[in-house]
Design a protein around this motif. Sequence first.
Motif, PDB file in Angstrom:
ATOM      1  N   PRO A  39      -2.461  -1.278  -2.051  1.00 42.47           N
ATOM      2  CA  PRO A  39      -1.299  -2.182  -2.008  1.00 42.47           C
ATOM      3  C   PRO A  39      -0.665  -2.226  -0.615  1.00 42.47           C
ATOM      4  O   PRO A  39      -0.409  -1.187  -0.010  1.00 42.47           O
ATOM      5  CB  PRO A  39      -0.351  -1.571  -3.038  1.00 42.47           C
ATOM      6  N   TYR A  40      -0.441  -3.447  -0.130  1.00 46.47           N
ATOM      7  CA  TYR A  40       0.103  -3.618   1.217  1.00 46.47           C
ATOM      8  C   TYR A  40       1.221  -4.642   1.221  1.00 46.47           C
ATOM      9  O   TYR A  40       1.415  -5.393   0.256  1.00 46.47           O
ATOM     10  CB  TYR A  40      -1.005  -4.022   2.201  1.00 46.47           C
ATOM     11  N   ASP A  55      -0.910  -3.562  14.122  1.00 49.35           N
ATOM     12  CA  ASP A  55      -2.259  -3.344  13.628  1.00 49.35           C
ATOM     13  C   ASP A  55      -2.202  -3.312  12.105  1.00 49.35           C
ATOM     14  O   ASP A  55      -1.154  -3.041  11.510  1.00 49.35           O
ATOM     15  CB  ASP A  55      -2.838  -2.024  14.151  1.00 49.35           C
ATOM     16  N   THR A  56      -3.336  -3.556  11.490  1.00 51.12           N
ATOM     17  CA  THR A  56      -3.354  -3.630  10.025  1.00 51.12           C
ATOM     18  C   THR A  56      -3.053  -2.296   9.361  1.00 51.12           C
ATOM     19  O   THR A  56      -2.676  -2.266   8.182  1.00 51.12           O
ATOM     20  CB  THR A  56      -4.713  -4.148   9.529  1.00 51.12           C
ATOM     21  N   ASP A  57      -3.186  -1.186  10.115  1.00 47.55           N
ATOM     22  CA  ASP A  57      -2.923   0.113   9.489  1.00 47.55           C
ATOM     23  C   ASP A  57      -1.444   0.342   9.205  1.00 47.55           C
ATOM     24  O   ASP A  57      -1.070   1.326   8.559  1.00 47.55           O
ATOM     25  CB  ASP A  57      -3.485   1.252  10.337  1.00 47.55           C
ATOM     26  N   ARG A  62       2.097   2.373   0.761  1.00 55.23           N
ATOM     27  CA  ARG A  62       2.122   3.821   0.613  1.00 55.23           C
ATOM     28  C   ARG A  62       0.839   4.397   1.202  1.00 55.23           C
ATOM     29  O   ARG A  62      -0.213   3.748   1.182  1.00 55.23           O
ATOM     30  CB  ARG A  62       2.224   4.230  -0.864  1.00 55.23           C
ATOM     31  N   ALA A  63       0.923   5.628   1.684  1.00 57.38           N
ATOM     32  CA  ALA A  63      -0.271   6.318   2.152  1.00 57.38           C
ATOM     33  C   ALA A  63      -1.196   6.600   0.970  1.00 57.38           C
ATOM     34  O   ALA A  63      -0.752   6.696  -0.182  1.00 57.38           O
ATOM     35  CB  ALA A  63       0.116   7.626   2.841  1.00 57.38           C
ATOM     36  N   ILE A 126      -2.408 -18.592   4.410  1.00 59.06           N
ATOM     37  CA  ILE A 126      -1.936 -17.234   4.675  1.00 59.06           C
ATOM     38  C   ILE A 126      -1.357 -16.657   3.386  1.00 59.06           C
ATOM     39  O   ILE A 126      -0.238 -16.988   2.996  1.00 59.06           O
ATOM     40  CB  ILE A 126      -0.855 -17.212   5.787  1.00 59.06           C
ATOM     41  N   ARG A 127      -2.156 -15.815   2.755  1.00 61.14           N
ATOM     42  CA  ARG A 127      -1.696 -15.125   1.554  1.00 61.14           C
ATOM     43  C   ARG A 127      -2.142 -13.668   1.540  1.00 61.14           C
ATOM     44  O   ARG A 127      -1.400 -12.782   1.144  1.00 61.14           O
ATOM     45  CB  ARG A 127      -2.212 -15.843   0.295  1.00 61.14           C
ATOM     46  N   THR A 128      -3.386 -13.418   1.996  1.00 62.51           N
ATOM     47  CA  THR A 128      -3.938 -12.076   1.947  1.00 62.51           C
ATOM     48  C   THR A 128      -4.121 -11.506   3.348  1.00 62.51           C
ATOM     49  O   THR A 128      -4.071 -12.227   4.350  1.00 62.51           O
ATOM     50  CB  THR A 128      -5.302 -12.076   1.236  1.00 62.51           C
ATOM     51  N   LEU A 129      -4.376 -10.204   3.397  1.00 61.07           N
ATOM     52  CA  LEU A 129      -4.656  -9.552   4.672  1.00 61.07           C
ATOM     53  C   LEU A 129      -5.871 -10.178   5.337  1.00 61.07           C
ATOM     54  O   LEU A 129      -5.871 -10.433   6.551  1.00 61.07           O
ATOM     55  CB  LEU A 129      -4.890  -8.055   4.432  1.00 61.07           C
ATOM     56  N   ASP A 130      -6.910 -10.453   4.555  1.00 57.81           N
ATOM     57  CA  ASP A 130      -8.111 -11.057   5.130  1.00 57.81           C
ATOM     58  C   ASP A 130      -7.815 -12.442   5.693  1.00 57.81           C
ATOM     59  O   ASP A 130      -8.356 -12.828   6.738  1.00 57.81           O
ATOM     60  CB  ASP A 130      -9.217 -11.135   4.074  1.00 57.81           C
TER      61      ASP A 130
END
Length: 407
Positions: A39-40, A55-57, A62-63, A126-130
């Motif tokens: 989950p992001y 950056d995406t990290d 949550r970790a 634009i909806r997802t990280l990808d």
Amino acid sequence: MDRVVIVGASAGGLAAAETLRGQGYCGTITLVGDETHLPYDRPPLSKQILSGEWDTDRLPLRARGDIEALGLDLRLGRTAIGVNVQDRSVTLADGEMVGYNALVVATGVRPRRLPGGDGVRGVHVIRTLDNAVALREQLRTARRIVVVGAGFIGAEAASVARGLGLSVTMLEPAPVPLAHAVGEDVGRALTQAHRGHGVDLRTGVMVREILSRDGEVTGVALADGTVEPADIVVVGIGSHPNTEWLEGSGLPLDNGLVCDAFSEAAPGVYGVGDVARWYNPLFGTLMRIEHRTNAAEQGMAVARNLVCEGTRERRPFAPVPYFWSDQYDMRIQAYGHLRGHDEVVVVEGDLAARRFIAAYRQGEHLVGALAVGMPPRAVRSWRGAIAARREWTVIPARSPAGTAPAA
């Protein structure tokens, strides 16, 4: 209650899972998500991720260790395709059936698309990280970008593209962008911000289709027959709630999963986040809110009600919605339910300077406040007044909202 199934592994679904554990629920929590990522956070996708500032990290909510500590039955990269409310089971795309005692629907929304854009390189939503990473990569080499839709997603994408030095054309069918939500005068003020930063913003323009050659986007065709060339096309024309997998279940579907004041759609079935259209007793209306803060708050509220199901401890979900947007050097913040307002007035600052607070009236009550270029504390105090259903007659001295420059 032995198993809660949560379908949707984003902010709302995760908040429900965390709150269930925090409230002492020791049963199985199955969290199903169609993406493979943990989950992001989604709001930074069209802001910090797109611009390359983050950056995406930095995106995970949550970790991994914190997720593991919840003891979830985690099903990432899995898609729910159906639900049987009589048997209390969810069917996954691979045929597996997962039984539940309670079901939380948190499947969000998906972007609307334009004809001609499917499978074409250079056409983006634009909806997802990808989605965001793919667009960010292409922004590095593009020169001309066309943004279709001047809502908040389109506006944020245009802002990032201008910051990267790209030529940006933004096309909007409405005469005044966002007027249906924030009012015409505020909409004009935000319009001027784009033009002031060099965006070729055209209003009252309809896009017929996306044009391509050999699988590469070349531009967009407008309804009047003209063509606007582009290296990249970003489509920000709204969204569809992800309820197709619920069709035929008997659950109430109408612009989302329709829920009561407790976010319950049927016995043991709850809606959370963008997909839920629930009755908010504070404003006396059904609403569906596509904002991250609402999703998390609703997930927590649903989890608390699940734990005390069948008791008098259940509480209706009656929030003051909140959203924000970053565009250029502007921070836009809003509390309340602005749509359908009867009047909007500027109570502080100046529209032309794009530093102001606007208040919104419906009937005899204050229902919303929007701030541009103001510190958070300046608008935060309005939240309490909205929650208290403050009468409009006691709102501070007001000035007409019609001081924005002409669009």
